[in-house]
Design a protein around this motif. Structure first.
Motif, PDB file in Angstrom:
ATOM      1  N   MET A   1       0.831  -1.184   0.000  1.00 30.78           N
ATOM      2  CA  MET A   1       0.000   0.000   0.000  1.00 30.78           C
ATOM      3  C   MET A   1       0.876   1.248   0.000  1.00 30.78           C
ATOM      4  O   MET A   1       1.957   1.252   0.561  1.00 30.78           O
ATOM      5  CB  MET A   1      -0.876   0.018   1.240  1.00 30.78           C
ATOM      6  CG  MET A   1      -2.075  -0.899   1.160  1.00 30.78           C
ATOM      7  SD  MET A   1      -3.383  -0.428   2.271  1.00 30.78           S
ATOM      8  CE  MET A   1      -2.981  -1.411   3.687  1.00 30.78           C
ATOM      9  N   SER A   2       0.321   2.294  -0.598  1.00 34.23           N
ATOM     10  CA  SER A   2       1.085   3.538  -0.664  1.00 34.23           C
ATOM     11  C   SER A   2       0.937   4.324   0.639  1.00 34.23           C
ATOM     12  O   SER A   2       0.062   4.058   1.464  1.00 34.23           O
ATOM     13  CB  SER A   2       0.589   4.373  -1.843  1.00 34.23           C
ATOM     14  OG  SER A   2      -0.712   4.851  -1.588  1.00 34.23           O
ATOM     15  N   ALA A   3       1.806   5.291   0.799  1.00 32.88           N
ATOM     16  CA  ALA A   3       1.784   6.119   2.005  1.00 32.88           C
ATOM     17  C   ALA A   3       0.494   6.931   2.088  1.00 32.88           C
ATOM     18  O   ALA A   3      -0.042   7.163   3.176  1.00 32.88           O
ATOM     19  CB  ALA A   3       2.991   7.051   2.016  1.00 32.88           C
ATOM     20  N   LYS A   4      -0.017   7.334   0.941  1.00 31.06           N
ATOM     21  CA  LYS A   4      -1.267   8.100   0.913  1.00 31.06           C
ATOM     22  C   LYS A   4      -2.424   7.247   1.433  1.00 31.06           C
ATOM     23  O   LYS A   4      -3.239   7.713   2.242  1.00 31.06           O
ATOM     24  CB  LYS A   4      -1.540   8.575  -0.514  1.00 31.06           C
ATOM     25  CG  LYS A   4      -2.755   9.439  -0.645  1.00 31.06           C
ATOM     26  CD  LYS A   4      -2.925   9.927  -2.076  1.00 31.06           C
ATOM     27  CE  LYS A   4      -4.141  10.792  -2.235  1.00 31.06           C
ATOM     28  NZ  LYS A   4      -4.306  11.268  -3.612  1.00 31.06           N
ATOM     29  N   THR A   5      -2.513   6.008   1.005  1.00 29.73           N
ATOM     30  CA  THR A   5      -3.578   5.110   1.447  1.00 29.73           C
ATOM     31  C   THR A   5      -3.487   4.844   2.944  1.00 29.73           C
ATOM     32  O   THR A   5      -4.494   4.873   3.659  1.00 29.73           O
ATOM     33  CB  THR A   5      -3.512   3.780   0.670  1.00 29.73           C
ATOM     34  OG1 THR A   5      -3.537   4.059  -0.729  1.00 29.73           O
ATOM     35  CG2 THR A   5      -4.660   2.871   1.025  1.00 29.73           C
ATOM     36  N   ILE A   6      -2.283   4.597   3.428  1.00 31.11           N
ATOM     37  CA  ILE A   6      -2.087   4.334   4.852  1.00 31.11           C
ATOM     38  C   ILE A   6      -2.465   5.554   5.684  1.00 31.11           C
ATOM     39  O   ILE A   6      -3.136   5.434   6.714  1.00 31.11           O
ATOM     40  CB  ILE A   6      -0.639   3.891   5.123  1.00 31.11           C
ATOM     41  CG1 ILE A   6      -0.385   2.528   4.465  1.00 31.11           C
ATOM     42  CG2 ILE A   6      -0.344   3.834   6.618  1.00 31.11           C
ATOM     43  CD1 ILE A   6       1.053   2.098   4.477  1.00 31.11           C
ATOM     44  N   SER A   7      -2.071   6.748   5.229  1.00 30.00           N
ATOM     45  CA  SER A   7      -2.402   7.958   5.988  1.00 30.00           C
ATOM     46  C   SER A   7      -3.907   8.210   5.984  1.00 30.00           C
ATOM     47  O   SER A   7      -4.464   8.659   7.004  1.00 30.00           O
ATOM     48  CB  SER A   7      -1.649   9.164   5.437  1.00 30.00           C
ATOM     49  OG  SER A   7      -2.040   9.419   4.106  1.00 30.00           O
ATOM     50  N   ILE A   8      -4.596   7.911   4.890  1.00 26.22           N
ATOM     51  CA  ILE A   8      -6.050   8.075   4.848  1.00 26.22           C
ATOM     52  C   ILE A   8      -6.726   7.102   5.811  1.00 26.22           C
ATOM     53  O   ILE A   8      -7.668   7.466   6.527  1.00 26.22           O
ATOM     54  CB  ILE A   8      -6.578   7.897   3.408  1.00 26.22           C
ATOM     55  CG1 ILE A   8      -6.160   9.088   2.548  1.00 26.22           C
ATOM     56  CG2 ILE A   8      -8.093   7.740   3.384  1.00 26.22           C
ATOM     57  CD1 ILE A   8      -6.471   8.937   1.080  1.00 26.22           C
TER      58      ILE A   8
END
Length: 93
Positions: A1-8
């Motif tokens: 998973m990308s960092a954007k997905t994890i942060s969301i």
């Protein structure tokens, strides 16, 4: 998973926990009356309104070059450029 997905995902979990902890009623003053409303409802509505405003303000707009392209497409004649109109033929003859 990308960092954007994890942060969301992390922000969504934190927001959900925050909303679930703040469920007790608070007095909300309207123009003429005071109504007891759940903090969850007040905070949730504020978050939704903030998301809508951020979406409307942050969406991309059309650039000037795209308008120029539309104008050029509309101004081009539909016929063949090599054909002369009857008026032009009369003038040349």
């Amino acid at each position: 998973m990308s960092a954007k997905t994890i942060s969301i995902i992390i922000l969504t979990v934190l927001l959900t926990v925050f909303l679930m902890v703040n469920t007790e009623p608070v007095d909300f003053d309207f123009l003429v009356a005071t109504v007891p409303v759940s903090k969850l409802l007040v905070i949730g509505i504020c978050i939704i309104i903030g998301f809508i405003i951020g979406f409307v303000v942050g969406r991309p707009r059309k650039t000037v070059s795209s308008y120029d392209d539309e104008i050029e497409r509309k101004s081009q004649p539909t016929g063949n450029k090599n054909e002369l109109s009857d008026e032009d033929r009369d003038y040349i003859s």
